[in-house]
Design a protein around this motif. Structure first.
Motif, PDB file in Angstrom:
ATOM      1  N   GLU A  25      -4.708   7.432  -5.692  1.00 29.21           N
ATOM      2  CA  GLU A  25      -5.722   6.780  -4.865  1.00 29.21           C
ATOM      3  C   GLU A  25      -5.119   6.295  -3.545  1.00 29.21           C
ATOM      4  OE1 GLU A  25      -7.732   3.686  -6.918  1.00 29.21           O
ATOM      5  OE2 GLU A  25      -8.593   5.004  -8.452  1.00 29.21           O
ATOM      6  N   LYS A  26      -3.922   5.746  -3.624  1.00 36.10           N
ATOM      7  CA  LYS A  26      -3.252   5.284  -2.404  1.00 36.10           C
ATOM      8  C   LYS A  26      -2.860   6.468  -1.516  1.00 36.10           C
ATOM      9  CE  LYS A  26      -1.468   0.895  -4.165  1.00 36.10           C
ATOM     10  NZ  LYS A  26      -0.272   0.056  -4.431  1.00 36.10           N
ATOM     11  N   PHE A  27      -2.385   7.544  -2.135  1.00 37.96           N
ATOM     12  CA  PHE A  27      -2.020   8.727  -1.358  1.00 37.96           C
ATOM     13  C   PHE A  27      -3.233   9.276  -0.595  1.00 37.96           C
ATOM     14  CE2 PHE A  27       1.784   9.355  -4.167  1.00 37.96           C
ATOM     15  CZ  PHE A  27       2.722   9.435  -3.147  1.00 37.96           C
ATOM     16  N   ALA A  55      -1.524   5.505  -7.867  1.00 36.82           N
ATOM     17  CA  ALA A  55      -0.716   6.067  -6.781  1.00 36.82           C
ATOM     18  C   ALA A  55      -1.490   7.137  -6.031  1.00 36.82           C
ATOM     19  CB  ALA A  55       0.577   6.651  -7.341  1.00 36.82           C
ATOM     20  N   TYR A  61      -3.617   7.152   2.456  1.00 37.47           N
ATOM     21  CA  TYR A  61      -2.390   6.806   3.172  1.00 37.47           C
ATOM     22  C   TYR A  61      -2.178   7.700   4.390  1.00 37.47           C
ATOM     23  CZ  TYR A  61       2.604   6.340   4.156  1.00 37.47           C
ATOM     24  OH  TYR A  61       3.801   6.160   4.778  1.00 37.47           O
ATOM     25  N   LYS A  79       2.756  12.913  -3.425  1.00 38.92           N
ATOM     26  CA  LYS A  79       1.376  13.114  -3.878  1.00 38.92           C
ATOM     27  C   LYS A  79       1.293  14.212  -4.938  1.00 38.92           C
ATOM     28  CE  LYS A  79      -3.361  13.991  -2.331  1.00 38.92           C
ATOM     29  NZ  LYS A  79      -4.257  14.230  -1.179  1.00 38.92           N
ATOM     30  N   THR A  92       4.204   2.796  -5.935  1.00 38.34           N
ATOM     31  CA  THR A  92       3.396   2.886  -7.157  1.00 38.34           C
ATOM     32  C   THR A  92       3.789   4.107  -7.977  1.00 38.34           C
ATOM     33  OG1 THR A  92       1.585   1.865  -5.924  1.00 38.34           O
ATOM     34  CG2 THR A  92       1.026   2.857  -8.037  1.00 38.34           C
ATOM     35  N   GLN A 101       0.805  -1.222   0.000  1.00 41.62           N
ATOM     36  CA  GLN A 101       0.000   0.000   0.000  1.00 41.62           C
ATOM     37  C   GLN A 101       0.840   1.275   0.000  1.00 41.62           C
ATOM     38  OE1 GLN A 101      -3.264  -0.194  -0.531  1.00 41.62           O
ATOM     39  NE2 GLN A 101      -2.819  -2.396  -0.651  1.00 41.62           N
ATOM     40  N   ASN A 102       2.152   1.127  -0.074  1.00 43.72           N
ATOM     41  CA  ASN A 102       3.022   2.303  -0.090  1.00 43.72           C
ATOM     42  C   ASN A 102       2.808   3.067  -1.400  1.00 43.72           C
ATOM     43  OD1 ASN A 102       5.111   4.166  -0.173  1.00 43.72           O
ATOM     44  ND2 ASN A 102       6.648   2.752   0.598  1.00 43.72           N
ATOM     45  N   PRO A 103       2.248   4.276  -1.339  1.00 41.73           N
ATOM     46  CA  PRO A 103       1.947   4.997  -2.586  1.00 41.73           C
ATOM     47  C   PRO A 103       3.190   5.418  -3.350  1.00 41.73           C
ATOM     48  CG  PRO A 103       1.577   6.410  -0.683  1.00 41.73           C
ATOM     49  CD  PRO A 103       1.839   5.038  -0.145  1.00 41.73           C
ATOM     50  N   ARG A 104       4.315   5.580  -2.640  1.00 42.17           N
ATOM     51  CA  ARG A 104       5.539   5.992  -3.318  1.00 42.17           C
ATOM     52  C   ARG A 104       6.084   4.878  -4.213  1.00 42.17           C
ATOM     53  NH1 ARG A 104       4.716   8.876   0.745  1.00 42.17           N
ATOM     54  NH2 ARG A 104       4.905   7.125   2.180  1.00 42.17           N
TER      55      ARG A 104
END
Length: 216
Positions: free
Chosen positions: A186-188, A184, A191, A203, A156, A151-154
């Motif tokens: 969406e995860k940010f 990414a 997060y 982000k 992605t 789930q780490n947005p960075r």
């Protein structure tokens, strides 16, 4: 005597809490500067600031993490300026900080991602000659970073960059890269860093590339 010991213990706790508060305050101020740095010199100066903090705060991974990240950002600026011959030295300097950060916190997705970015810098000195060595290592550490925290947005975000900027004849795709930028973001949006000092960058970059797509 018991009252004296208790008073001394409470005083020590207060001093420890004050020192921790000062550390967090200084770190927060320096982390905020990442967004305002523009030049290689800016990032180098910021890296030096984090190094000084790391020298005082032994055993904490974040100061060395940000010292390394600032060096990597310096390298990315130099890439845009086509100063490829200087990237090895920058990457090696960043590596010193990554090694110290990893020694303080093993199996950290954020640190593995920096390792990936360091290998990518070294690859860019001569992509055709270095992909088999540094490109392969970069891919390996990106996968490790994702395994440690899917789930780490960075993670992605960096995957999106790789695909977006790689020429199509080598497997790249602007379209697929853009889809990853959206994933990414969406995860940010969901997060939350574990602490106020943990990494929270990226982000705005995802938003920037998505805005390019919206303009077309």
């Amino acid at each position: 005597m018991k009252k004296l010991i208790l008073s001394f213990a409470l005083s020590m706790l207060s001093l420890t809490a004050f020192a921790q508060g000062q550390y967090e305050k200084i770190m927060t101020e320096k982390i905020a500067k990442i967004e305002t740095c523009k030049t290689a010199e800016d990032f180098n100066a910021l890296s030096n600031d984090f190094q000084r903090i790391a020298d005082k705060e032994k055993g904490k991974w974040q100061p060395n993490y940000y010292a390394a990240f600032s060096q990597i950002q310096k390298g990315r600026v130099m890439m845009r300026e086509n100063k490829m011959s200087e990237l090895d030295a920058v990457a090696d300097h960043a590596q010193e900080f990554v090694d110290l950060a990893e020694a303080a916190d093993k199996n950290n997705s954020e640190i593995y991602l920096l390792q990936k970015m360091i290998y990518s810098l070294k690859m860019m000195v001569n992509p055709m000659e270095r992909y088999i060595t540094f490109g392969t290592k970069a891919d390996e550490f990106l996968k490790k970073a994702e395994q440690l925290n899917p789930q780490n947005p960075r993670v992605t975000l960096i995957k999106a960059e790789d695909i977006y900027f790689t020429p199509e004849q080598f497997g790249g795709s602007k379209k697929n890269g853009m889809e990853l930028f959206k994933a990414a973001l969406e995860k940010f949006n969901s997060y939350k860093p574990k602490t106020a000092l943990d990494p929270n960058w990226g982000k705005s970059e995802a938003e920037y590339f998505i805005s390019l797509s919206a303009e077309k």
